[in-house]
Enzyme design. Structure first.
Site, short mmCIF file in Angstrom:
data_model
loop_
_atom_site.label_atom_id
_atom_site.label_comp_id
_atom_site.label_asym_id
_atom_site.label_seq_id
_atom_site.Cartn_x
_atom_site.Cartn_y
_atom_site.Cartn_z
N HIS A 143 0.83 -1.21 0.00
CA HIS A 143 0.00 0.00 0.00
C HIS A 143 0.86 1.26 0.00
O HIS A 143 0.43 2.32 0.47
CB HIS A 143 -0.96 0.02 1.21
CG HIS A 143 -1.81 -1.20 1.33
ND1 HIS A 143 -2.97 -1.39 0.64
CD2 HIS A 143 -1.62 -2.33 2.07
CE1 HIS A 143 -3.51 -2.56 0.94
NE2 HIS A 143 -2.70 -3.17 1.80
N SER A 256 14.97 21.13 -16.61
CA SER A 256 13.81 22.00 -16.81
C SER A 256 14.22 23.20 -17.64
O SER A 256 15.31 23.72 -17.49
CB SER A 256 13.26 22.46 -15.46
OG SER A 256 12.37 23.55 -15.63
N LYS A 262 16.45 21.51 -11.57
CA LYS A 262 15.70 20.29 -11.79
C LYS A 262 16.50 19.23 -12.54
O LYS A 262 17.24 19.52 -13.46
CB LYS A 262 14.41 20.57 -12.56
CG LYS A 262 13.32 21.28 -11.78
CD LYS A 262 12.76 20.44 -10.64
CE LYS A 262 12.07 19.18 -11.13
NZ LYS A 262 10.91 19.46 -12.02
N GLU A 269 9.40 8.06 -16.77
CA GLU A 269 8.05 8.57 -16.95
C GLU A 269 7.49 8.20 -18.31
O GLU A 269 6.32 7.81 -18.44
CB GLU A 269 8.04 10.08 -16.76
CG GLU A 269 8.31 10.52 -15.33
CD GLU A 269 8.45 12.03 -15.20
OE1 GLU A 269 8.28 12.72 -16.23
OE2 GLU A 269 8.73 12.51 -14.09
#
Length: 400
Positions: A143, A256, A262, A269
């Site tokens: 979980h 970024s 970043k 992804e």
């Protein structure tokens, strides 16, 4: 060039031609291979001379995708045009129905082999990291809550188990693609005395109508991407500041355009995002095939684009993820600290009471009571994972 111009006395309207024309250039080398097999059948039946067969084989060997012209309806018609005079004989005893099915089966078989090679390369990278960290402690989760301490090596072996099953699915799809539909013609064979191809399909109607092998391939690709999506999600989580279990390698990360600090896990992804596309390809072809009457229907022209795209994505995703996983820097201290909470030993404490003779439910309630009261003290860590290093060695042997 079309192969049916003798029946239609006029040119198709440009809009119709553009709609019907197949985008199947990627199938060309496999159609060349299938045509080679058929040409030898024709020569064996006395329908091509030995000299004509030699000419066909030489011309076929020289054909490339650059030879396809806008006026060719598809790769199959391009091949017949490029064979010259012999090309006017080459279609005897076959139809585009069995021709395209034969080429597509060869394509899928090759794509499955390519997928298996890419899976093996990725597995070797993961196994190398698992070997390095066979004993590195980290929390195991249920979980998405910390549950029981495990090791990083044990967790990475779970990834290997998933892709090992993927390998078997691609092998199954490759085996399903092996039988040859050549000789089925349009749907009912031919009256010409052609010898059967190697490993012929049993039923001519099924031979030109079947696309189960393509569905098997797309299913294998879809399940693979579901697994890569789960792996990608964990990589995204592990490399966040909140988890901090790993740092991204700059050769497999992006920045970024606005925020100078970043570093983004774009590889993980995008692998995660492509799972939806892979599932869509499978469901799309399932929907196309689901109500088609036997034998061949033009709807089946829609079978190749999803397979072409799946092949590109499988190879690309596995290659990029291999670079990402190989370059990860694991923060072993952060992982050890994350599983240092004594409460993660609560199951060990309950099982220690079971070893002393207490029923498990009573032991569970006793330990839970201590947790609620804030009096729980963790026992020494129990052995529960077995020899992780030995498991890695066994996995390496399976993948070798």
């Amino acid at each position: 060039m079309t192969l049916w111009a003798g029946r239609v006395g006029t040119s198709l309207a440009p809009e119709v031609w553009e709609f019907l024309r197949a985008q199947d250039d990627e199938l060309l080398p496999y159609d060349v291979e299938g045509t080679m097999i058929h040409a030898r059948r024709l020569e064996a039946a006395g329908l091509l001379t030995a000299h004509e067969l030699q000419d066909v084989e030489e011309r076929l060997a020289a054909i490339t995708v650059d030879d396809i012209e806008e006026s060719d309806e598809d790769a199959h018609s391009a091949i017949e045009r490029l064979l010259g005079d012999a090309g006017r004989k080459i279609h005897a005893g076959r139809s585009r129905n069995d021709q395209v099915a034969a080429a597509f089966r060869l394509y899928v078989g090759d794509a499955c082999g390519e997928a298996e090679a890419a899976l093996a390369a990725f597995a070797q990278v993961v196994l190398s990291r698992a070997e390095e960290d066979a004993g590195t402690p980290m929390p195991g989760y249920t979980h998405l809550q910390r549950a029981i301490p495990i090791t990083l090596g044990h967790h990475l072996l779970a990834w290997v188990e998933m892709i090992e099953r993927d390998r078997e699915r691609f092998r199954h799809a490759a085996a399903a693609a092996e039988p040859s539909p050549l000789g089925a013609g349009a749907l009912a064979g031919s009256t010409l005395p052609l010898p059967p191809p190697p490993n012929p399909m049993r039923n001519t109607v099924d031979a030109v109508a079947d696309r189960d092998f393509a569905l098997d391939y797309l299913y294998a690709s879809a399940v693979l991407f579901v697994h890569l999506s789960r792996i990608g999600e964990e990589l995204v989580l592990w490399t966040t500041s909140e988890f901090g279990f790993a740092r991204l390698p700059e050769e497999a990360a992006t920045g970024s355009s606005m925020m100078p600090q970043k570093l983004n896990a774009d590889v993980a992804e995008l692998a995660r995002g492509k799972a939806g596309t892979a599932i869509g390809r499978l469901t799309g072809l399932l929907a196309t095939v689901k109500s088609l009457p036997l034998a061949y229907d033009k709807d089946l022209q829609e079978d190749k684009a999803p397979a072409f795209a799946a092949r590109t994505d499988v190879k690309g995703a596995l290659g990029a993820l291999a670079v990402l996983v190989r370059g990860l820097t694991f923060d072993r201290e952060r992982m050890a600290a994350a599983c240092a909470d004594p409460l993660l030993r609560a199951t060990d404490a309950a099982e220690a009471l079971v070893r002393e003779g207490l029923p498990f439910r009573d032991a569970h309630e006793q330990v839970a009571s201590q947790v609620r009261a804030g009096t729980f003290e963790a026992p020494p860590a129990g052995e529960r994972l077995g020899d992780v290093s030995a498991a890695v060695r066994a996995a390496k042997e399976r993948w070798s």
